[in-house]
Design a protein around this motif. Structure first.
Motif, PDB file in Angstrom:
ATOM      1  N   SER A  38       0.832  -1.207   0.000  1.00  0.00           N
ATOM      2  CA  SER A  38       0.000   0.000   0.000  1.00  0.00           C
ATOM      3  C   SER A  38       0.865   1.256   0.000  1.00  0.00           C
ATOM      4  N   PHE A  39       2.013   1.192   0.683  1.00  0.00           N
ATOM      5  CA  PHE A  39       2.969   2.299   0.677  1.00  0.00           C
ATOM      6  C   PHE A  39       3.498   2.497  -0.742  1.00  0.00           C
ATOM      7  N   HIS A  40       3.875   1.398  -1.379  1.00  0.00           N
ATOM      8  CA  HIS A  40       4.393   1.485  -2.740  1.00  0.00           C
ATOM      9  C   HIS A  40       3.346   2.076  -3.680  1.00  0.00           C
ATOM     10  N   ARG A  41       2.105   1.620  -3.534  1.00  0.00           N
ATOM     11  CA  ARG A  41       1.035   2.111  -4.402  1.00  0.00           C
ATOM     12  C   ARG A  41       0.847   3.617  -4.216  1.00  0.00           C
ATOM     13  N   THR A  42       0.887   4.068  -2.945  1.00  0.00           N
ATOM     14  CA  THR A  42       0.755   5.497  -2.665  1.00  0.00           C
ATOM     15  C   THR A  42       1.902   6.281  -3.291  1.00  0.00           C
ATOM     16  N   PHE A  96       2.134  14.784  -1.808  1.00  0.00           N
ATOM     17  CA  PHE A  96       3.074  13.682  -1.988  1.00  0.00           C
ATOM     18  C   PHE A  96       4.024  13.588  -0.792  1.00  0.00           C
ATOM     19  N   ILE A  97       4.576  14.713  -0.362  1.00  0.00           N
ATOM     20  CA  ILE A  97       5.477  14.738   0.792  1.00  0.00           C
ATOM     21  C   ILE A  97       4.742  14.287   2.050  1.00  0.00           C
ATOM     22  N   SER A 101       5.449  10.886   4.368  1.00  0.00           N
ATOM     23  CA  SER A 101       5.753  11.007   5.797  1.00  0.00           C
ATOM     24  C   SER A 101       4.808  10.150   6.629  1.00  0.00           C
ATOM     25  N   LYS A 102       3.525  10.164   6.274  1.00  0.00           N
ATOM     26  CA  LYS A 102       2.540   9.354   6.999  1.00  0.00           C
ATOM     27  C   LYS A 102       2.820   7.868   6.837  1.00  0.00           C
ATOM     28  N   HIS A 107       4.743   2.236   8.292  1.00  0.00           N
ATOM     29  CA  HIS A 107       5.472   1.062   7.798  1.00  0.00           C
ATOM     30  C   HIS A 107       6.974   1.065   8.065  1.00  0.00           C
ATOM     31  N   LEU A 108       7.561   2.257   8.165  1.00  0.00           N
ATOM     32  CA  LEU A 108       9.028   2.347   8.295  1.00  0.00           C
ATOM     33  C   LEU A 108       9.384   3.337   9.398  1.00  0.00           C
ATOM     34  N   THR A 109       8.901   3.060  10.589  1.00  0.00           N
ATOM     35  CA  THR A 109       9.071   4.023  11.684  1.00  0.00           C
ATOM     36  C   THR A 109      10.548   4.314  11.980  1.00  0.00           C
ATOM     37  N   LYS A 110      11.394   3.305  11.831  1.00  0.00           N
ATOM     38  CA  LYS A 110      12.816   3.501  12.130  1.00  0.00           C
ATOM     39  C   LYS A 110      13.498   4.414  11.108  1.00  0.00           C
TER      40      LYS A 110
END
Length: 285
Positions: A38-42, A96-97, A101-102, A107-110
């Motif tokens: 879903s991150f990739h799609r966004t 987009f930015i 960030s969201k 998904h990638l908090t680190k």
């Protein structure tokens, strides 16, 4: 608790075989890496919208510059249209930015601080990036940024007015940039520059989640190999519940979107993920 199902499709006939209960812990282990898609799609869709809006704005400014006579509208209406396209471009860029960030928070908090640093780097490094980003932030005060029209032997120009821009509270570095510009500013050459910067940032983001995409392949394969075929899940924890339900819902699982994501990732110059076709499922080489 849910259940794991094998799904056999033969022509129009679909056979569903109840295999076993699938604990919440197992499901989370399977589903967590799959959610990265879903991150990739966004990322891909938002990037596409920015580039499309940029192209539409650039094309309009170029077309009116060289073929003003092809437009029946009055100059004031062309000015409104140019501002509409600019607002779309600015909004999609900052959205987009914000979306990236969201997604990092989910998904990638680190790596979220790394993304914030990268955003800051682009702001510091590229005039167009900071100029358009700041313009979006003060757009409620500017209303219509494009306010000037000039027509000469070189064509019909829709422009920014530097004096009007300097009336507003820009960040100091952007204000200093504005001071160096001509009294009227043509944004046309800036548009393609920002589009390239957005595309570059999008590729940076792809690199950050590439390992998660690979994890998704492994998570899918683990279940696929157990089932020895296509599979899905149902919310019912036992065969009896599944059979006696009025209209049991089945959630079939497809790897197609993850495979598409890998194809997209492989357009990155530093990513080369090879899928090797093996039974019972594709694997990473």
């Amino acid at each position: 608790m849910r259940s794991l199902l094998k799904i056999d499709t033969k022509g129009e006939e679909i056979n569903v075989i109840f295999l076993r209960p699938f604990s919440d812990e197992e499901y989370e282990e399977f589903a967590a890496p799959m959610r990265i898609e879903s991150f990739h799609r966004t990322n891909m869709r938002m990037r596409s919208i920015v580039l499309k809006n940029g192209k539409e704005l650039e094309s309009f400014l170029v077309a009116t510059k060289y073929k003003r006579s092809a437009y029946e509208e009055e100059d004031s209406l062309l000015l409104i249209e140019a501002n509409r396209l600019l607002l779309n471009f600015l909004s999609s860029f900052t959205t987009f930015i914000d979306h990236c960030s969201k997604q990092y928070s989910i998904h990638l908090t680190k790596l979220k601080k790394d993304f914030q640093k990268r955003d800051s780097y682009y702001f510091d490094e590229y005039f167009e990036y900071r100029f358009f980003k700041q313009m979006r932030n003060i757009i409620s005060h500017i209303a219509f940024p494009l306010t000037k029209i000039r027509s000469n032997k070189e064509g019909f120009h829709i422009l920014l007015d530097k004096k009007e821009l300097l009336k507003f509270d820009w960040k100091r570095v952007v204000n200093a940039d504005l001071e160096t510009l001509e009294e009227t500013v043509d944004i046309t050459p800036m548009i393609s520059s920002l589009c390239r910067q957005v595309e570059s940032l999008s590729y940076d983001v792809m690199y950050d989640y590439k390992e998660k995409i690979i994890e998704a392949i492994y998570a899918y394969n683990k279940v696929y190999k157990e089932v020895q075929g296509s599979f899905g899940f149902t919310e019912y924890g036992s065969l009896e519940e599944f059979i006696t339900a009025d209209s049991p819902k089945i959630n079939p699982i497809s790897i197609a979107e993850i495979k598409k994501a890998i194809q997209d990732l492989n357009t990155h110059p530093d990513i080369n993920i090879k899928l090797v076709s093996k039974e019972p499922a594709d694997s990473i080489e």
